[in-house]
Design a protein around this motif. Structure first.
Motif, PDB file in Angstrom:
ATOM      1  N   ASP A  79      42.606  33.247  40.668  1.00 52.41           N
ATOM      2  CA  ASP A  79      41.334  32.704  40.177  1.00 52.41           C
ATOM      3  C   ASP A  79      40.344  33.769  39.740  1.00 52.41           C
ATOM      4  N   GLU A  80      40.780  35.016  39.776  1.00 53.08           N
ATOM      5  CA  GLU A  80      39.831  36.083  39.448  1.00 53.08           C
ATOM      6  C   GLU A  80      39.456  36.058  37.967  1.00 53.08           C
ATOM      7  N   PRO A  81      38.213  36.423  37.672  1.00 52.04           N
ATOM      8  CA  PRO A  81      37.806  36.471  36.271  1.00 52.04           C
ATOM      9  C   PRO A  81      38.456  37.658  35.565  1.00 52.04           C
ATOM     10  N   PHE A  82      38.752  37.485  34.305  1.00 51.96           N
ATOM     11  CA  PHE A  82      39.216  38.608  33.497  1.00 51.96           C
ATOM     12  C   PHE A  82      38.758  38.376  32.064  1.00 51.96           C
ATOM     13  N   LEU A  83      38.869  39.408  31.251  1.00 52.78           N
ATOM     14  CA  LEU A  83      38.436  39.326  29.855  1.00 52.78           C
ATOM     15  C   LEU A  83      39.621  39.665  28.965  1.00 52.78           C
ATOM     16  N   HIS A  84      39.681  39.021  27.800  1.00 50.59           N
ATOM     17  CA  HIS A  84      40.750  39.328  26.843  1.00 50.59           C
ATOM     18  C   HIS A  84      40.129  39.827  25.545  1.00 50.59           C
ATOM     19  N   VAL A  85      40.508  41.021  25.144  1.00 47.83           N
ATOM     20  CA  VAL A  85      40.002  41.557  23.872  1.00 47.83           C
ATOM     21  C   VAL A  85      41.168  41.911  22.971  1.00 47.83           C
ATOM     22  N   ASN A  86      40.844  42.047  21.682  1.00 45.88           N
ATOM     23  CA  ASN A  86      41.843  42.457  20.698  1.00 45.88           C
ATOM     24  C   ASN A  86      41.269  43.619  19.886  1.00 45.88           C
ATOM     25  N   SER A  87      42.153  44.495  19.466  1.00 41.04           N
ATOM     26  CA  SER A  87      41.706  45.599  18.613  1.00 41.04           C
ATOM     27  C   SER A  87      41.491  45.081  17.184  1.00 41.04           C
ATOM     28  N   ARG A  88      41.178  45.993  16.291  1.00 40.36           N
ATOM     29  CA  ARG A  88      41.006  45.605  14.884  1.00 40.36           C
ATOM     30  C   ARG A  88      42.330  45.425  14.156  1.00 40.36           C
ATOM     31  N   ALA A  89      43.443  45.693  14.830  1.00 40.42           N
ATOM     32  CA  ALA A  89      44.758  45.446  14.218  1.00 40.42           C
ATOM     33  C   ALA A  89      45.124  43.984  14.447  1.00 40.42           C
ATOM     34  N   PRO A  90      45.223  43.192  13.392  1.00 38.00           N
ATOM     35  CA  PRO A  90      45.438  41.758  13.564  1.00 38.00           C
ATOM     36  C   PRO A  90      46.859  41.398  13.996  1.00 38.00           C
ATOM     37  N   ASP A  91      47.826  42.248  13.734  1.00 39.57           N
ATOM     38  CA  ASP A  91      49.206  41.922  14.077  1.00 39.57           C
ATOM     39  C   ASP A  91      49.981  43.202  14.388  1.00 39.57           C
ATOM     40  N   MET A 144      44.774  49.339  43.287  1.00 41.51           N
ATOM     41  CA  MET A 144      43.593  50.200  43.155  1.00 41.51           C
ATOM     42  C   MET A 144      42.383  49.564  43.835  1.00 41.51           C
ATOM     43  N   ARG A 145      42.257  48.251  43.706  1.00 41.82           N
ATOM     44  CA  ARG A 145      41.117  47.585  44.367  1.00 41.82           C
ATOM     45  C   ARG A 145      41.189  47.757  45.878  1.00 41.82           C
ATOM     46  N   ALA A 146      42.407  47.744  46.389  1.00 38.80           N
ATOM     47  CA  ALA A 146      42.573  47.954  47.835  1.00 38.80           C
ATOM     48  C   ALA A 146      42.175  49.372  48.240  1.00 38.80           C
ATOM     49  N   ARG A 147      42.356  50.312  47.344  1.00 37.65           N
ATOM     50  CA  ARG A 147      42.056  51.722  47.656  1.00 37.65           C
ATOM     51  C   ARG A 147      40.617  52.111  47.336  1.00 37.65           C
ATOM     52  N   LEU A 148      39.924  51.319  46.533  1.00 36.71           N
ATOM     53  CA  LEU A 148      38.573  51.683  46.084  1.00 36.71           C
ATOM     54  C   LEU A 148      37.568  50.625  46.525  1.00 36.71           C
ATOM     55  N   ALA A 149      37.566  50.359  47.822  1.00 32.40           N
ATOM     56  CA  ALA A 149      36.766  49.246  48.346  1.00 32.40           C
ATOM     57  C   ALA A 149      35.267  49.441  48.084  1.00 32.40           C
ATOM     58  N   ASP A 150      34.817  50.698  48.040  1.00 29.77           N
ATOM     59  CA  ASP A 150      33.385  50.952  47.880  1.00 29.77           C
ATOM     60  C   ASP A 150      32.975  51.130  46.413  1.00 29.77           C
ATOM     61  N   TRP A 151      33.861  50.865  45.482  1.00 32.58           N
ATOM     62  CA  TRP A 151      33.551  51.034  44.054  1.00 32.58           C
ATOM     63  C   TRP A 151      33.141  49.695  43.426  1.00 32.58           C
ATOM     64  N   GLN A 152      32.240  49.794  42.467  1.00 33.48           N
ATOM     65  CA  GLN A 152      31.904  48.619  41.650  1.00 33.48           C
ATOM     66  C   GLN A 152      32.926  48.546  40.519  1.00 33.48           C
ATOM     67  N   ILE A 153      33.823  47.571  40.610  1.00 39.27           N
ATOM     68  CA  ILE A 153      34.924  47.480  39.639  1.00 39.27           C
ATOM     69  C   ILE A 153      34.698  46.278  38.721  1.00 39.27           C
ATOM     70  N   ALA A 154      34.705  46.524  37.433  1.00 43.79           N
ATOM     71  CA  ALA A 154      34.498  45.457  36.445  1.00 43.79           C
ATOM     72  C   ALA A 154      35.710  44.520  36.435  1.00 43.79           C
ATOM     73  N   PRO A 155      35.512  43.307  35.925  1.00 50.67           N
ATOM     74  CA  PRO A 155      36.678  42.423  35.764  1.00 50.67           C
ATOM     75  C   PRO A 155      37.738  43.100  34.897  1.00 50.67           C
ATOM     76  N   LEU A 156      39.004  42.800  35.196  1.00 51.14           N
ATOM     77  CA  LEU A 156      40.100  43.376  34.411  1.00 51.14           C
ATOM     78  C   LEU A 156      39.967  42.966  32.947  1.00 51.14           C
ATOM     79  N   VAL A 157      40.134  43.935  32.046  1.00 48.64           N
ATOM     80  CA  VAL A 157      40.139  43.640  30.611  1.00 48.64           C
ATOM     81  C   VAL A 157      41.578  43.712  30.118  1.00 48.64           C
ATOM     82  N   VAL A 158      42.075  42.614  29.578  1.00 55.82           N
ATOM     83  CA  VAL A 158      43.407  42.588  28.978  1.00 55.82           C
ATOM     84  C   VAL A 158      43.234  42.843  27.479  1.00 55.82           C
ATOM     85  N   ALA A 159      43.900  43.858  26.973  1.00 58.27           N
ATOM     86  CA  ALA A 159      43.688  44.260  25.583  1.00 58.27           C
ATOM     87  C   ALA A 159      44.994  44.198  24.799  1.00 58.27           C
TER      88      ALA A 159
END
Lengths: 266, 462
Positions: A79-91, A144-159
């Motif tokens: 249920d975690e939030p994530f973001l999906h982005v695409n580069s300028r290459a359409p295919d 990494m989230r398990a190892r960096l408990a004290d870090w502010q980690i952004a939602p995963l970006v799928v690119a």
């Protein structure tokens, strides 16, 4: 069979098999994955070896051309939030010809990224092997989230249709202090599912590759996700402490073998 | 001054010589990436018409990369042999093509004019030549070089044995080397691309190769393809350096991207010569090149990738190399997209190098993100073999497990020698026969298991 194809380990038939039916090269195969001792028919390769090679090539090409299954990554993230982005290459065809387009976000993606006070953003990028990213990115992110408990980690970006440098624009846009790009490496015949990880401190559009650190060869028969996560966590803490990545950080690393890559001509 | 040609009622104009050369180039992804490619097929042919009418001496009067900014340009201009050029001085590019293909331009004549030809002239004429033209002219030229054997003779095809290993494991490399030798491969060089580019590792690998070579008295040379500055250090420490290797490109800035200057190459060349390790000759340098190298370093100065590649051969020929090869399909599909582009580029590189007097070989190869496969490599190797290529690279089963790309299998080179009636370097061929690996009566390599040969202990097999 599929395991054999993946590892490039020669199948039993056809290969260096003498008239006695024994594989004369067997004692030497333990030292290398190279396709040594392939038997000859006349001057050339025997049928099983020709087909085995084609199977490995097909697997490598499929890793390049199969689109990243974003829905599957979403499932893995629960249920975690994530973001999906695409580069300028359409295919894919454009992506392969125009690496410059793969390094920049599409206008739509650029507008959709949120800002935040994040220490780091992780990017799961398809690169040249979606198979590798599909398999390794979410497990590494979780490790990494398990190892960096004290870090502010952004939602995963799928690119998608992404090169390493796309992470620079993602981090810059989101206001993240560093970026970790987990990306499918160019597949070979013996390994088609190898993932590389690139860490860049204070990234910006156009920042040089010499300012990155790299862990490569992450796959089930190479560097494991857990070992990679340990190395990456060390690099990230040092990067935060030294306020840099790249050559300066590589020189400080306890074992040089972890970092860097081979490039033959460019 | 602009260059113009009218075709089908439309006049095409090309502002600079660089623009004209780029527009005349066969289509390839690297020129598209750089924004240099012709915008239509008609424009491309118009550029070829304009290029064909251009006097060859134009290239002596117009530098593509400024003389003041670039030491490769200075090398080309300062070493140009005017007496050798005299015979060509009146020709246009089109007339040059016709002359190259004429019976008058025989091996001796082509060799005599080579110092008068600049890389830009070679590149220009190649752009109005079809594939068969590139092959026919290259086929006439013999560039013979020597170290422990003789490379480039009529009727010979030599080969580099490339026993790479992902962790430089000595036993793994030895196993691949044994495999290649049993297939008759390795007369050009036994050359390793190291996974770890360090002096200590280079020393260890060279030591292993040199021991094997001496133990079996193999008339060939060995090489670890590490950075030239590492090789200089290895020589300083007394390492067994036969050949100095370096990747080179066609501009000063691109060479700087590789971490080399002409002065460093000269230093390494002098050091290797002083070792006097060659037995039949003293060609001690080995270079790799490839279309796209300059562009990938953002160091192409707006010159199309084939022309800038040809300029690298001017760098190579200044150091009298034993071997040079283009890594044609290796640099990736953003420079050469598919089999058609790779095959054309391989023939261009071979032609331009030979025309300039450079002993050109080829790594007929592709990566898994290019639109190419082993059938394309079969085509390329046969065309290059027919064109008289100096050497080809072979790896076990065509699969390089360190660099992760596909080249030719040892078997492929055996097949090609058989198809075209070509033999290994004579000293190496005699060794193969002496070792019982080659059967002189049937003119075939024997199919032997490691344990059946005297080489078995090379890889610890028996």
């Amino acid at each position: 069979m599929s395991a054999d194809v993946t590892r490039g380990v020669p199948a039993a038939a056809g290969q260096g098999v003498s008239t006695s039916g024994q594989d004369d090269w067997k004692p030497l195969r333990q030292y290398t994955r190279a396709r040594i001792g392939l038997a000859r028919s006349g001057n050339t390769l025997k049928t099983p070896d020709v087909l085995e090679f084609q199977a490995a090539h097909a697997q490598a090409r499929d890793a390049v051309h199969t689109p990243l299954d974003v829905a599957c990554i979403e499932q893995a993230l629960a249920d975690e939030p994530f973001l999906h982005v695409n580069s300028r290459a359409p295919d894919r065809s454009t992506y392969l010809r125009r690496p410059d387009l793969g390094r920049r976000l599409s206008e739509e993606s650029l507008a959709a990224l949120p800002k935040g006070a994040w220490d780091v953003v992780f990017v799961a990028a398809d690169g040249l092997s979606s198979t590798a990213t599909q398999q390794g990115a979410v497990p590494l992110f979780e490790a990494m989230r398990a190892r960096l408990a004290d870090w502010q980690i952004a939602p995963l970006v799928v690119a998608t249709q992404a090169r390493v440098a796309l992470g620079d624009e993602i981090a810059q846009t989101m206001g993240a202090g560093m970026v970790v790009v987990m990306i499918g490496e160019r597949p070979g015949l013996s390994v088609a599912d190898s993932m590389g990880v690139y860490l860049t401190y204070a990234p910006y559009v156009g920042c040089p590759d010499s300012s990155r650190n790299c862990l490569s060869n992450i796959h089930p028969h190479g560097l494991s996700v857990q070992v990679a996560a340990d190395k990456l966590a060390w690099l990230m803490r040092e990067a935060r402490h030294l306020k840099l990545t790249g050559v300066g950080l590589k020189d400080a690393a306890p074992e040089g073998g972890a970092i860097g890559s081979v490039d033959r001509l460019s | 001054m602009a260059y113009r040609h009218t075709l089908g009622g439309e006049t095409y104009s090309f502002e600079t010589l660089k623009d004209l050369l780029a527009a005349a180039s066969p289509v390839r992804s690297g020129d598209q990436l750089a924004g240099l490619c012709a915008t239509s097929d008609a424009q491309r042919v118009a550029a070829r018409y304009a290029l064909a009418d251009l006097p060859l001496r134009t290239f002596l009067e117009t530098a593509l990369v400024p003389y003041e900014e670039d030491d490769v340009t200075r090398l080309i201009v300062d070493t140009h042999d005017k007496p050798a050029f005299a015979r060509l001085a009146h020709m246009t590019v089109g007339q040059f093509r016709d002359w190259l293909l004429s019976h008058e331009a025989d091996a001796a004549t082509l060799s005599a004019v080579a110092p008068g030809i600049t890389p830009e002239m070679a590149a220009a004429v190649s752009k109005i030549m079809r594939n068969q033209d590139l092959m026919s002219v290259a086929r006439k030229i013999r560039v013979v070089t020597k170290f422990r054997n003789t490379i480039g003779l009529e009727g010979c095809l030599t080969s580099r044995l490339q026993p790479n290993h992902p962790t430089d494991d000595l036993k793994g490399i030895a196993a691949s080397t044994l495999d290649g030798l049993l297939c008759g491969i390795g007369d050009a060089v036994i050359g390793i691309n190291p996974a770890t580019d360090s002096v200590a590792n280079g020393l260890a690998l060279l030591d292993m190769l040199d021991h094997a070579r001496q133990q079996y008295d193999i008339p060939t040379q060995t090489c670890v393809l590490t950075h030239v500055t590492n090789t200089i250090e290895i020589m300083n420490r007394g390492g067994a350096v036969d050949l100095v290797f370096q990747s080179i490109a066609g501009t000063q800035k691109a060479n700087e991207g590789f971490g080399v200057t002409l002065a460093i190459l000269q230093e390494a060349y002098d050091a290797a010569l002083s070792l006097k390790r060659g037995t039949v000759g003293q060609n001690v340098m080995y270079f790799e090149t490839g279309q796209g190298a300059a562009l990938s370093a953002d160091a192409h100065h707006g010159v199309d990738q084939q022309t800038v590649e040809a300029r690298a051969y001017a760098v190579a020929r200044a150091y009298k190399p034993l071997l040079v090869n283009t890594v044609v399909g290796f640099i990736g599909p953003e420079y050469l997209y598919d089999g058609k582009q790779i095959i054309r580029a391989g023939l261009e590189d071979h032609f331009c190098a030979k025309l300039l007097g450079v002993p050109m070989g080829c790594d007929a190869c592709y990566t898994n993100h290019a639109e190419a496969d082993q059938d394309d490599m079969d085509t390329l190797m046969v065309l290059l073999g027919a064109a008289g290529i100096t050497f080809l690279i072979g790896v076990p089963g065509a699969d390089d497990v360190m660099l992760n790309y596909q080249s030719l299998a040892f078997h492929d080179i055996l097949t090609l020698r058989s198809l075209l009636g070509l033999k290994p370097a004579p000293e190496f061929a005699a060794w193969l026969e002496r070792m019982g690996l080659y059967d002189g009566a049937s003119e075939r390599m024997r199919a032997l298991a490691p344990g059946q040969t005297r080489l078995a202990s090379l890889a610890g097999a028996a």
